[in-house]
Design an enzyme around this catalytic site. Structure first.
Site, short mmCIF file in Angstrom:
data_model
loop_
_atom_site.label_atom_id
_atom_site.label_comp_id
_atom_site.label_asym_id
_atom_site.label_seq_id
_atom_site.Cartn_x
_atom_site.Cartn_y
_atom_site.Cartn_z
CD GLU A 124 -2.98 -1.10 2.25
OE1 GLU A 124 -4.16 -1.34 1.97
OE2 GLU A 124 -2.60 -0.85 3.41
CG ASP A 179 -7.70 -5.87 3.99
OD1 ASP A 179 -7.31 -6.15 5.13
OD2 ASP A 179 -7.86 -4.70 3.60
CD GLU A 238 -10.37 -2.17 7.36
OE1 GLU A 238 -10.09 -1.63 6.28
OE2 GLU A 238 -9.55 -2.85 8.03
#
Length: 705
Positions: A290, A363, A391
């Site tokens: 990332e 993820d 999340e």
């Protein structure tokens, strides 16, 4: 016999949930469980026991130097009384953190004994005994032998020095960097107690997206102060570091791991840290992922980078946890990249490096297959990384008990070394030898009064600790413990048996319900841009990386739905052991809860229950909505037994969850219907939103910080 004392005055007293599961009934013991406690009066285990006992009975238990019937004996292997019980050989097999809790008969007297090689083991054993009392399971016929599944049981905080928490939904960071080291928050000790009570023994204080400044001298002073508060409870501190620190912080011209000056800089930095924090745990590293810097920037490998840091930490006993969460925008199937990058490096890492692998290959999605790195890395220590903070699971608003998700993962058979090669066995070194064993959970803790934003989110912190200590525990056992300790042992009417059973049922069904109304049958990454809260399967951001957009994953078209990872597609199935590959590769054998993860399936494909794929998708989304509404009904029935504040706060969250479930259902079905061109079955609830209106929704949650 213990009789619960409840008064009308306190029965409905509001409370904020800040005491977590560390609460004890107000009891009057007609016949005391223990006549006295024998051991080192000033030891932390006895202090913690007395703190709880005083809450239970109103007074501390008498400290005694003479053993009487029903004495509680708490001591290490060196204690002269413990020696007389012949436990030495057993204790030596349990290590420094293991313990024995046993009822012992001697000289016509009956004793309850907690024994360990160390004070640390006694602390864990004491919390276990208190848990037995809290959950009404204490007897005078105990025979308990415990040692942890993993040597390192660690919380990864994604907290930033400015007080924000990335993907945190419970307020700001509990680490008050602007006040440290002069001001020590009392919450640091409360945090330590809560973690120790469930066996967590390590913490990474900061975000994996780390700033080089985290290694500056003034920050290390602050870390030293935190470490001092956590140390008595056997919790080591770790730091996430930025790989470019030698250049960004140290002023060097490069951060190349094979550069002698860079290596020297890291060794000097390690010496500086350990001089201030002798028991510092080590580094967590996110590199070449990332956009973060890493060894590949210099033509080096992950092993080169990890080993350089490991060499710097080695003299002090420190370790490197190197994350395998890597992906690049040009990769055709992001799910394959971690395997492709790390398997060729198997056997090249130092023995104080452990590769940290997310449970799935993408993820932290609501449901993923296990990462193929589990079983493929045979010469390298690997550790699971789980996400406690939600999340991708409704964040601070949805009730989702994650133990069932984690057990599904841990109990999965990789077949890497034949039948029965579960991830639980692989990650604890029972299959391939590992010098280090560890498990990490991304923390859901913030400075909210109730710590986790949602009262039921506390159960996930609790569940992670319990599974890290014993990965063979069942979700049912953990849920039952937590409910009893959190609600039945508050200063109000204890839950009725039926009410407790129903709340436990909600917890155990909650993860599957969320999968059903969000992304069933292997769908994944349908979330809105950036904040990952609501649905946006149509998301299209000009110039965005394809693998950050939902269409990359769902592949919806006029033919069908799903990502083809079979041998006719991206061939991701080939990264698994042959037996697993064969199952995932075959459309007819693939588990239907992962079908759209591995296959692009025609809309009219017949499912095993006889429905078409499209109809099954519709019915599954609808079932998730109905389950949440049932959760609301169950919780409303609990009102007589729950304090007013927590009851209303949870009730309010469930209303949000119920609305969100409909939002997810309507958004996904109406959007996919534009491709399937099929009717939503008439016997399920009609959509209440219009697709065009749903596409206009733009939330600005800013990660809930």
């Amino acid at each position: 016999m213990c009789v619960v004392i409840v008064s009308v005055a306190i029965q409905f007293r509001a409370e904020d949930g800040s005491r977590l599961w560390l609460r004890f009934n107000k009891v009057k013991c007609d016949n005391s469980l223990f006549s006295g406690v024998y051991g080192k009066v000033n030891s932390l285990p006895i202090q913690e026991f007395q703190l709880a006992w005083k809450e239970m009975s109103g007074n501390e238990l008498k400290n005694t130097i003479e053993l009487t019937d029903k004495s509680l004996i708490i001591g290490t292997i060196n204690n002269k009384v413990i020696k007389t019980f012949g436990l030495s050989n057993e204790l030596k097999l349990l290590g420094s953190e293991g313990y024995i809790i046993r009822t012992v008969q001697k000289n016509k007297k009956q004793f309850t004994v907690i024994a360990s090689l160390s004070e640390t083991g006694l602390l864990y054993g004491t919390y276990h005994l208190l848990r037995l009392i809290q959950t009404h399971k204490f007897t005078y016929s105990l025979h308990i032998v415990e040692k942890p599944s993993y040597a390192i049981r660690i919380l990864d905080h994604w907290d930033n020095p400015d007080g924000t928490v990335e993907r945190g939904y419970a307020g700001r960071s509990i680490w008050k960097w602007d006040e440290l080291p002069a001001v020590i928050s009392p919450r640091y000790k409360e945090y330590a107690r809560a973690n120790a009570s469930i066996g967590i023994n390590a913490t990474v204080l900061n975000n994996v997206n780390a700033s080089p400044k985290i290694l500056s001298k003034d920050i290390i002073l602050k870390v030293t102060a935190i470490a001092g508060e956590l140390r008595p409870y056997n919790i080591k501190v770790y730091l996430a570091i930025n790989f470019s620190s030698p250049k960004e912080l140290g002023g060097l011209s490069t951060s190349d791991p094979l550069n002698p000056e860079v290596q020297k800089w890291w060794k000097k930095k390690a010496a500086e840290i350990y001089k201030m924090i002798p028991d510092f745990g080590g580094f967590l590293v996110k590199a070449n992922s990332e956009g973060l810097p890493g060894p590949q920037d210099f033509g080096r490998t992950h092993a080169d980078g990890a080993n350089m840091l490991a060499d710097a930490l080695k003299p002090y006993g420190g370790i490197v946890m190197w994350r395998a969460f890597v992906y690049n925008p040009d990769e055709k199937d992001r799910a394959k990249q971690a395997y492709q990058e790390f398997v060729p490096l198997d056997g090249q890492f130092r023995d104080n490096v452990i590769v940290q692998v997310k449970n799935g290959p993408i993820d932290f999605q609501p449901r993923e297959p296990f990462s193929p790195l589990f079983g493929a890395m045979r010469k390298t220590a690997i550790m699971p990384e789980l996400q406690i903070t939600q999340e991708y699971l409704g964040q601070g608003n949805h009730l989702v008990f994650l133990a069932t998700m984690w057990k599904e993962f841990l109990d999965t058979d990789t077949h890497a070394q034949g039948n029965g090669t579960t991830i639980a066995k692989l990650s604890t070194g029972q299959v391939y030898p590992q010098k280090i064993t560890a498990i990490a959970g991304v923390a859901n803790i913030g400075d909210d009064a109730n710590w986790c934003g949602h009262h039921f989110a506390q159960a996930n912190w609790y569940a992670f600790g319990r599974l890290a200590w014993n990965n063979l525990l069942t979700s049912d056992e953990i849920a039952n413990e937590w409910i009893t300790m959190t609600f039945s042992n508050s200063t109000h009417e204890p839950l009725s048996n039926d009410c407790q059973i129903q709340i436990e049922k909600v917890m155990l069904e909650s993860h599957e319900a969320v999968v059903s109304y969000m992304m069933p049958m292997g769908l994944h990454h349908l979330f809105a841009w950036e904040h990952h809260y609501g649905p946006e399967p149509w998301c299209a951001v000009p110039g965005a990386r394809p693998d950050w957009l939902p269409s990359y994953y769902h592949k919806a078209d006029s033919v069908g739905l799903g990502f083809n990872r079979s041998t006719t597609g991206s061939k991701a199935v080939s990264q698994y052991a042959p037996q697993v590959k064969e199952q995932y590769d075959d459309l007819k054998k693939c588990p239907e809860n992962l079908l759209l993860w591995f296959h692009h399936v025609p809309w009219d494909y017949p499912m095993r229950n006889g429905r078409t794929l499209w109809d099954e998708l519709c019915y599954t989304y609808d079932s998730g909505v109905m389950q949440v509404r049932d959760f609301q009904k169950t919780w409303d029935k609990a009102e007589p037994y729950i304090d007013a504040q927590r009851f209303s706060e949870i009730q309010s969250k469930l209303r949000i969850q119920a609305r969100d479930a409909v939002w997810w259902k309507d958004a996904c079905l109406l959007y996919f219907q534009t491709y399937s061109k099929r009717q939503i079955p008439y016997d399920i609830e009609r959509p209440v939103y219009d697709l065009d209106d749903l596409k206009k929704i733009k939330l600005d949650l800013k990660h809930h910080n």
